[in-house]
Write a protein that holds these residues in place. Structure first.
Motif, PDB file in Angstrom:
ATOM      1  N   UNK A 104      55.478  35.429  42.434  1.00 12.94           N
ATOM      2  CA  UNK A 104      54.365  34.683  41.839  1.00 12.94           C
ATOM      3  C   UNK A 104      53.474  34.026  42.893  1.00 12.94           C
ATOM      4  N   UNK A 105      54.017  33.839  44.093  1.00 11.84           N
ATOM      5  CA  UNK A 105      53.248  33.167  45.144  1.00 11.84           C
ATOM      6  C   UNK A 105      52.753  34.117  46.230  1.00 11.84           C
ATOM      7  N   UNK A 106      52.920  35.432  46.005  1.00 15.18           N
ATOM      8  CA  UNK A 106      52.426  36.372  47.016  1.00 15.18           C
ATOM      9  C   UNK A 106      50.898  36.396  46.972  1.00 15.18           C
ATOM     10  N   UNK A 107      50.304  36.837  48.057  1.00 15.75           N
ATOM     11  CA  UNK A 107      48.846  36.938  48.095  1.00 15.75           C
ATOM     12  C   UNK A 107      48.417  38.189  47.339  1.00 15.75           C
ATOM     13  N   UNK A 108      47.431  38.033  46.492  1.00 12.89           N
ATOM     14  CA  UNK A 108      46.966  39.168  45.697  1.00 12.89           C
ATOM     15  C   UNK A 108      46.246  40.199  46.540  1.00 12.89           C
ATOM     16  N   UNK A 109      46.379  41.442  46.123  1.00 13.64           N
ATOM     17  CA  UNK A 109      45.689  42.551  46.791  1.00 13.64           C
ATOM     18  C   UNK A 109      44.687  43.141  45.817  1.00 13.64           C
ATOM     19  N   UNK A 110      43.427  43.203  46.235  1.00  8.94           N
ATOM     20  CA  UNK A 110      42.348  43.623  45.337  1.00  8.94           C
ATOM     21  C   UNK A 110      42.631  44.982  44.714  1.00  8.94           C
ATOM     22  N   UNK A 111      42.476  45.042  43.389  1.00  6.55           N
ATOM     23  CA  UNK A 111      42.564  46.305  42.657  1.00  6.55           C
ATOM     24  C   UNK A 111      41.142  46.632  42.201  1.00  6.55           C
ATOM     25  N   UNK A 112      40.522  47.677  42.743  1.00  3.21           N
ATOM     26  CA  UNK A 112      39.102  47.950  42.460  1.00  3.21           C
ATOM     27  C   UNK A 112      38.755  47.984  40.975  1.00  3.21           C
ATOM     28  N   UNK A 113      39.608  48.590  40.160  1.00  2.00           N
ATOM     29  CA  UNK A 113      39.311  48.678  38.730  1.00  2.00           C
ATOM     30  C   UNK A 113      39.257  47.285  38.085  1.00  2.00           C
ATOM     31  N   UNK A 114      40.208  46.436  38.495  1.00  2.00           N
ATOM     32  CA  UNK A 114      40.254  45.066  37.969  1.00  2.00           C
ATOM     33  C   UNK A 114      39.057  44.261  38.495  1.00  2.00           C
ATOM     34  N   UNK A 115      38.752  44.438  39.765  1.00  2.00           N
ATOM     35  CA  UNK A 115      37.624  43.726  40.371  1.00  2.00           C
ATOM     36  C   UNK A 115      36.319  44.084  39.655  1.00  2.00           C
ATOM     37  N   UNK A 116      36.143  45.362  39.358  1.00  2.00           N
ATOM     38  CA  UNK A 116      34.939  45.824  38.672  1.00  2.00           C
ATOM     39  C   UNK A 116      34.827  45.218  37.274  1.00  2.00           C
ATOM     40  N   UNK A 117      35.952  45.127  36.589  1.00  2.00           N
ATOM     41  CA  UNK A 117      35.948  44.549  35.247  1.00  2.00           C
ATOM     42  C   UNK A 117      35.613  43.057  35.288  1.00  2.00           C
ATOM     43  N   UNK A 118      36.076  42.356  36.332  1.00  2.00           N
ATOM     44  CA  UNK A 118      35.734  40.940  36.471  1.00  2.00           C
ATOM     45  C   UNK A 118      34.238  40.781  36.747  1.00  2.00           C
ATOM     46  N   UNK A 119      33.678  41.686  37.503  1.00  2.00           N
ATOM     47  CA  UNK A 119      32.237  41.643  37.764  1.00  2.00           C
ATOM     48  C   UNK A 119      31.449  41.871  36.471  1.00  2.00           C
ATOM     49  N   UNK A 120      31.910  42.820  35.653  1.00  2.00           N
ATOM     50  CA  UNK A 120      31.269  43.071  34.363  1.00  2.00           C
ATOM     51  C   UNK A 120      31.390  41.853  33.449  1.00  2.00           C
ATOM     52  N   UNK A 121      32.526  41.206  33.508  1.00  2.00           N
ATOM     53  CA  UNK A 121      32.791  40.006  32.716  1.00  2.00           C
ATOM     54  C   UNK A 121      31.787  38.896  33.057  1.00  2.00           C
ATOM     55  N   UNK A 122      31.628  38.639  34.354  1.00  2.00           N
ATOM     56  CA  UNK A 122      30.709  37.570  34.759  1.00  2.00           C
ATOM     57  C   UNK A 122      29.251  37.963  34.513  1.00  2.00           C
ATOM     58  N   UNK A 123      28.920  39.242  34.694  1.00  2.00           N
ATOM     59  CA  UNK A 123      27.554  39.692  34.402  1.00  2.00           C
ATOM     60  C   UNK A 123      27.205  39.482  32.929  1.00  2.00           C
ATOM     61  N   UNK A 124      28.179  39.702  32.059  1.00  2.00           N
ATOM     62  CA  UNK A 124      27.956  39.482  30.624  1.00  2.00           C
ATOM     63  C   UNK A 124      27.675  38.006  30.345  1.00  2.00           C
ATOM     64  N   UNK A 125      28.437  37.125  30.967  1.00  2.00           N
ATOM     65  CA  UNK A 125      28.226  35.698  30.753  1.00  2.00           C
ATOM     66  C   UNK A 125      26.929  35.209  31.394  1.00  2.00           C
ATOM     67  N   UNK A 126      26.540  35.858  32.494  1.00  2.00           N
ATOM     68  CA  UNK A 126      25.281  35.488  33.154  1.00  2.00           C
ATOM     69  C   UNK A 126      24.077  35.909  32.310  1.00  2.00           C
TER      70      UNK A 126
END
Length: 446
Positions: A333-355
Motif C-alpha cells: 500500500x505504501x509502494x510508489x505508483x508506476x504510471x499506467x498509460x491507460x489509467x493516466x489517459x482516463x484521468x485526463x479525460x475525467x478532468x477535461x470533462x470537469x473543466x
C-alpha cells in the motif's frame, strides 16, 4: 476551465478575482421542514465544485446562508406550539446531519438571517436614502425601474412581467414589479426599524450576507434554477444599485429533480426525505445517481434509476476493496505508483470533462473506464506499483465526486485469518474455509 454563466448565457473561462482563491456562495435552506432529495441536488453538485477546486490547489471560501426567519417557519412554529427559534434549530440540525451523511464538505461559514438583522436594516435604509427604495405604511419596496439590467439573469422582459403583475397589483407600489425589502407585520418574531416593526424581505438577505462575509464581489453564486427569478434577479438589482456590480462573476444554476416525471414539492406532498432514502440505500449510490446527469439538465428520480445507481456503485466499491486488499496483503500500500498509460489517459479525460462546465456525466464514463482497466489489471496480475497507481487514481476521482471510498489496513490478526482461509481453500477444507470467511466478513475484510 469553462463555466456556463447564466448571467451571460455563455460558457466563459474561469478567472478568479484573487489568484489561487475561489469565493463561492449558494442560497441555503429555509429551515422549516426536512430536507428532501430535490433540495439535496444543489448541495451535492456544489460540493463537487468545492472539492474540484480544492483538488486543483485553490483555497476555497464557501458560504451558504440559513434563512431562520420566514412566514413558513412562523406557521410551523404555530402548528407545533413552539418558538420560531426552536423550529429553525430543529430543521437546521437535520439539514447539517444530512449533509454529513452525504459526505459533503463543511461550509466555511453559514450565516443566519437573525444574526445579521442590524446590517439588513442599515442596507435597506441606505437604499431608501439613495432613492432606490421607498417606504409606504411601514413596508419598504425596491424600485426596479432604477435598474436598466433588470431581467438580464432570467431572460425575462419587464414589459411581459408588468402585464402579469397588474393582475395582482398592490396599490401601495409605484410599480407592480417593485419587490418587498421590509415587511410590516405583527405576526411572529419582529424587529424594530425606522419604518416600524417587521422583518426583511427574502431577496435582501443574501446580498447583505455576501457583503458581510466576503467584503465585495464573489466568483461564483449558485442555486437551483427555481431561484433565477425572482430571487437572484432581485439580489443582482440591489447589488447594482448599492455596489455597482452584479454580485458575482459567474452565476450557476442547477436543474430540478423530478419524482416519477412530476415536480417534487413539499406543497404537493410528493417528496422523499434525504434521511429516509439513505437509510434504505448507500449514500454513495445516491450521489452517483445525482451526479450522473449534467447539473444544468433536469433529472428524474424513479425506483428503476436509483436501483441502477445502487448496482453501479457496488461495482465501484467492490473493485476498490479488492484492489486495496490485494495491495494490503502484498504489503504494497505504501509502494510508489508506476504510471499506467491507460489509467493516466482516463484521468485526463475525467478532468477535461470537469473543466468543461463540470460535465459529471462524461467524467463518470471515465470513472467506469478506470474500473474496467483495474479489473483487467487484476486478471493480468499487474505489478504492485501499477496497481498502486490505479488505486490512487480511483481515490482521486472518488474524492472529487465525494464518494466515501475508504478501507482500513489489515491488522495482524486479520492477516493470519486471511492466510488460514487461503490455506483451507487450497486444502479443499470447505467447512473450515466457510467458517474463516464468515469471520473475515464480520470484520469487514471481505
Amino acid at each position: 476551465m469553462l463555466i456556463y454563466n447564466t448571467y451571460t448565457r455563455e460558457k466563459e473561462e474561469f478567472k478568479p478575482i484573487e489568484e489561487n482563491k475561489v469565493k463561492m456562495y449558494i442560497c441555503g435552506p429555509t429551515v422549516y421542514n426536512y430536507i428532501h432529495i430535490g433540495n439535496a441536488r444543489p448541495v451535492l453538485f456544489f460540493d463537487l465544485v468545492h472539492r474540484y477546486f480544492k483538488y486543483l490547489g485553490y483555497e476555497v471560501e464557501f458560504v451558504s446562508n440559513v434563512t431562520d426567519v420566514d412566514d413558513k417557519i412562523i406557521n410551523r412554529a404555530i402548528e407545533e406550539e413552539v418558538t420560531e427559534a426552536e423550529i429553525a434549530e430543529k430543521y437546521l440540525n437535520y439539514f447539517l446531519e444530512c449533509n454529513q451523511l452525504l459526505n459533503a464538505l463543511p461550509f466555511t461559514s453559514m450565516p443566519k438571517v437573525t444574526e445579521n438583522m442590524d446590517e439588513m436594516i442599515q442596507f435597506i435604509h441606505e437604499l431608501v436614502e439613495r432613492g432606490f427604495a421607498y417606504a409606504v405604511d411601514g413596508d419598504v419596496y425596491f424600485r426596479i425601474d432604477k435598474v436598466r439590467e433588470y431581467g438580464q439573469l432570467s431572460g425575462k422582459k419587464i414589459e411581459e412581467l408588468e402585464v402579469g403583475a397588474r393582475i395582482a397589483e398592490d396599490s401601495k407600489k409605484e410599480n407592480p414589479l417593485d419587490f418587498v425589502l421590509w415587511k410590516k407585520t405583527d405576526k411572529g418574531i419582529t424587529w424594530d426599524s425606522p419604518w416600524g416593526a417587521g422583518r426583511p424581505g427574502w431577496h435582501t438577505e443574501c446580498v447583505v450576507m455576501i457583503g458581510k462575509e466576503f467584503g465585495g464581489k464573489i466568483d461564483i453564486h449558485g442555486g437551483g434554477t427555481d431561484l433565477q427569478f425572482p430571487h437572484h434577479e432581485n439580489e443582482i438589482a440591489q447589488s447594482i444599485c448599492m455596489n455597482g456590480h452584479s454580485l458575482a462573476n459567474y452565476w450557476m444554476h442547477v436543474g430540478r429533480l423530478g419524482l416519477n416525471n412530476e415536480k417534487m414539492s413539499k406543497s404537493l406532498g410528493n417528496v422523499i426525505n434525504v434521511k429516509d432514502l439513505i437509510e434504505a440505500i448507500d449514500a454513495n449510490a445516491f450521489r452517483l445517481f445525482m451526479l450522473s446527469v449534467h447539473y444544468r439538465q433536469p433529472i428524474n428520480y424513479t425506483e428503476e434509476n436509483i436501483q441502477l445507481a445502487v448496482k453501479e456503485w457496488q461495482k465501484i466499491k467492490s473493485t476498490f476493496e479488492q484492489l486495496h486488499l490485494k495491495l494490503d496483503l502484498a504489503e504494497a500500500l505504501d509502494v510508489e505508483g508506476e504510471v499506467v498509460p491507460e489509467i493516466e489517459n482516463l484521468m485526463q479525460q475525467f478532468t477535461l470533462a470537469l473543466e468543461d462546465d463540470f460535465n459529471t456525466s462524461n467524467a463518470i464514463t471515465s470513472l467506469y473506464g478506470v474500473i474496467k482497466e483495474i479489473n483487467k489489471m487484476t486478471r493480468a496480475k499487474a505489478s504492485d506499483a501499477a496497481c498502486k497507481y490505479a488505486l490512487m487514481t480511483l481515490q482521486n476521482m472518488a474524492y472529487i465526486f465525494g464518494f466515501d471510498l475508504s478501507k482500513k489496513r489489515l491488522t495482524l490478526e486479520e492477516r493470519e485469518l486471511m492466510k488460514a482461509w487461503e490455506e483451507a481453500r487450497k486444502a479443499k477444507d470447505f467447512k473450515k474455509a466457510d467458517e474463516l470467511r464468515a469471520q473475515l466478513q464480520a470484520l469487514n475484510v471481505l
